[in-house]
Scaffold this motif. Structure first.
Motif, PDB file in Angstrom:
ATOM      1  N   LYS A  60       0.849  -1.187   0.000  1.00 47.26           N
ATOM      2  CA  LYS A  60       0.000   0.000   0.000  1.00 47.26           C
ATOM      3  C   LYS A  60       0.887   1.241   0.000  1.00 47.26           C
ATOM      4  O   LYS A  60       1.859   1.316   0.727  1.00 47.26           O
ATOM      5  CB  LYS A  60      -0.893  -0.004   1.240  1.00 47.26           C
ATOM      6  CG  LYS A  60      -1.819   1.165   1.288  1.00 47.26           C
ATOM      7  CD  LYS A  60      -3.159   0.763   1.777  1.00 47.26           C
ATOM      8  CE  LYS A  60      -4.026   1.996   1.668  1.00 47.26           C
ATOM      9  NZ  LYS A  60      -5.346   1.794   1.525  1.00 47.26           N
ATOM     10  N   PHE A  62       0.844   5.445   0.460  1.00 44.94           N
ATOM     11  CA  PHE A  62       0.051   6.515   1.042  1.00 44.94           C
ATOM     12  C   PHE A  62       0.438   7.887   0.496  1.00 44.94           C
ATOM     13  O   PHE A  62      -0.156   8.878   0.862  1.00 44.94           O
ATOM     14  CB  PHE A  62       0.204   6.510   2.571  1.00 44.94           C
ATOM     15  CG  PHE A  62      -0.278   5.245   3.197  1.00 44.94           C
ATOM     16  CD1 PHE A  62      -1.609   5.096   3.558  1.00 44.94           C
ATOM     17  CD2 PHE A  62       0.580   4.179   3.412  1.00 44.94           C
ATOM     18  CE1 PHE A  62      -2.071   3.925   4.136  1.00 44.94           C
ATOM     19  CE2 PHE A  62       0.139   2.998   3.988  1.00 44.94           C
ATOM     20  CZ  PHE A  62      -1.190   2.873   4.346  1.00 44.94           C
ATOM     21  N   MET A  68      -1.276  13.667   3.275  1.00 46.60           N
ATOM     22  CA  MET A  68      -2.218  12.672   3.781  1.00 46.60           C
ATOM     23  C   MET A  68      -3.307  13.334   4.622  1.00 46.60           C
ATOM     24  O   MET A  68      -3.029  14.268   5.379  1.00 46.60           O
ATOM     25  CB  MET A  68      -1.505  11.648   4.677  1.00 46.60           C
ATOM     26  CG  MET A  68      -0.620  10.683   3.991  1.00 46.60           C
ATOM     27  SD  MET A  68       0.059   9.539   5.238  1.00 46.60           S
ATOM     28  CE  MET A  68       1.531   8.992   4.396  1.00 46.60           C
ATOM     29  N   GLU A  71      -7.225  10.579   8.340  1.00 48.37           N
ATOM     30  CA  GLU A  71      -7.593   9.159   8.221  1.00 48.37           C
ATOM     31  C   GLU A  71      -6.467   8.366   7.561  1.00 48.37           C
ATOM     32  O   GLU A  71      -6.127   7.273   8.011  1.00 48.37           O
ATOM     33  CB  GLU A  71      -8.887   9.022   7.410  1.00 48.37           C
ATOM     34  CG  GLU A  71      -9.362   7.583   7.287  1.00 48.37           C
ATOM     35  CD  GLU A  71     -10.654   7.458   6.496  1.00 48.37           C
ATOM     36  OE1 GLU A  71     -10.828   6.403   5.856  1.00 48.37           O
ATOM     37  OE2 GLU A  71     -11.473   8.395   6.521  1.00 48.37           O
ATOM     38  N   GLN A  72      -5.868   8.905   6.509  1.00 50.24           N
ATOM     39  CA  GLN A  72      -4.750   8.233   5.843  1.00 50.24           C
ATOM     40  C   GLN A  72      -3.547   8.116   6.787  1.00 50.24           C
ATOM     41  O   GLN A  72      -2.857   7.101   6.780  1.00 50.24           O
ATOM     42  CB  GLN A  72      -4.341   8.988   4.577  1.00 50.24           C
ATOM     43  CG  GLN A  72      -5.321   8.847   3.432  1.00 50.24           C
ATOM     44  CD  GLN A  72      -4.964   9.766   2.286  1.00 50.24           C
ATOM     45  OE1 GLN A  72      -4.677  10.948   2.470  1.00 50.24           O
ATOM     46  NE2 GLN A  72      -5.002   9.213   1.074  1.00 50.24           N
ATOM     47  N   GLU A  75      -4.215   5.246   9.091  1.00 52.63           N
ATOM     48  CA  GLU A  75      -4.052   3.988   8.359  1.00 52.63           C
ATOM     49  C   GLU A  75      -2.573   3.698   8.090  1.00 52.63           C
ATOM     50  O   GLU A  75      -2.114   2.572   8.260  1.00 52.63           O
ATOM     51  CB  GLU A  75      -4.827   4.066   7.037  1.00 52.63           C
ATOM     52  CG  GLU A  75      -4.839   2.756   6.285  1.00 52.63           C
ATOM     53  CD  GLU A  75      -5.595   2.836   4.962  1.00 52.63           C
ATOM     54  OE1 GLU A  75      -5.501   1.864   4.201  1.00 52.63           O
ATOM     55  OE2 GLU A  75      -6.270   3.852   4.689  1.00 52.63           O
TER      56      GLU A  75
END
Length: 171
Positions: A60, A62, A68, A71-72, A75
């Motif tokens: 993944k 980002f 970001m 929320e990102q 995560e």
């Protein structure tokens, strides 16, 4: 021993990869984890082809931390902390000779990897495990534990003239 490649100059990852290739070329087993990077970089393809070197794939991406959303960021924190825990546990339990943690300093600075976990790992890791870490601005805690510290200093860079990263050179 513990190696740190830091500074604002180009070449930190390149140096760590060179160290990993040298170790693999001598029959050592190398595990490498990359933080805050995409898989779209020239070294990724070739690293997968080197016998004795395992690159943990970033499943993944980002993007840049500063772009970001909250929320990102949450995560990414979960993802990169898990990546660190996975890599460090494997390095401890599976008899790897070298562990490369590329851009771990930035991951710690952004709070995506807990620095106290990294420090605890460095304090407890097997003596025969060589740990190579890269990134800007390592903390004093990291520097105290390092056996090698090499700082790349930027004197001049094409970015300063507005030239973007070039495929095969910067990525």
């Amino acid at each position: 021993m513990i190696q740190v490649y830091c500074g604002d100059g180009k070449g930190k990852t390149t140096a760590a990869i060179g160290q990993a290739i040298r170790a693999a070329g001598r029959g050592k087993r190398v595990l490498m984890a990359r933080f805050l990077k995409t898989e779209d970089s020239g070294e990724v393809k070739i690293l997968h082809q080197i016998s004795g070197l395992e690159l943990l794939v970033c499943e993944k991406s980002f993007g840049f931390y500063r772009f970001m959303s909250e929320e990102q960021k949450r995560e990414a924190e979960s993802y990169y902390q898990d990546l660190f825990e996975h890599a460090s546990l494997r390095a401890e339990k599976e008899g790897w000779d070298m562990l490369v943690l590329d851009e771990i300093m930035a991951a710690c600075q952004y709070g995506l990897v807990l620095e106290q976990r990294l420090v605890a790992f460095l304090d407890a890791c097997p003596k025969e495990l060589e740990v190579v870490m890269t990134g800007r601005n390592p903390s004093e805690e990291i520097l105290r534990r390092a056996d090698y510290v090499t700082e790349m200093v930027k004197r001049k860079h094409p970015y300063d003239r507005g030239i973007s990263a070039r495929r095969g050179i910067e990525y």
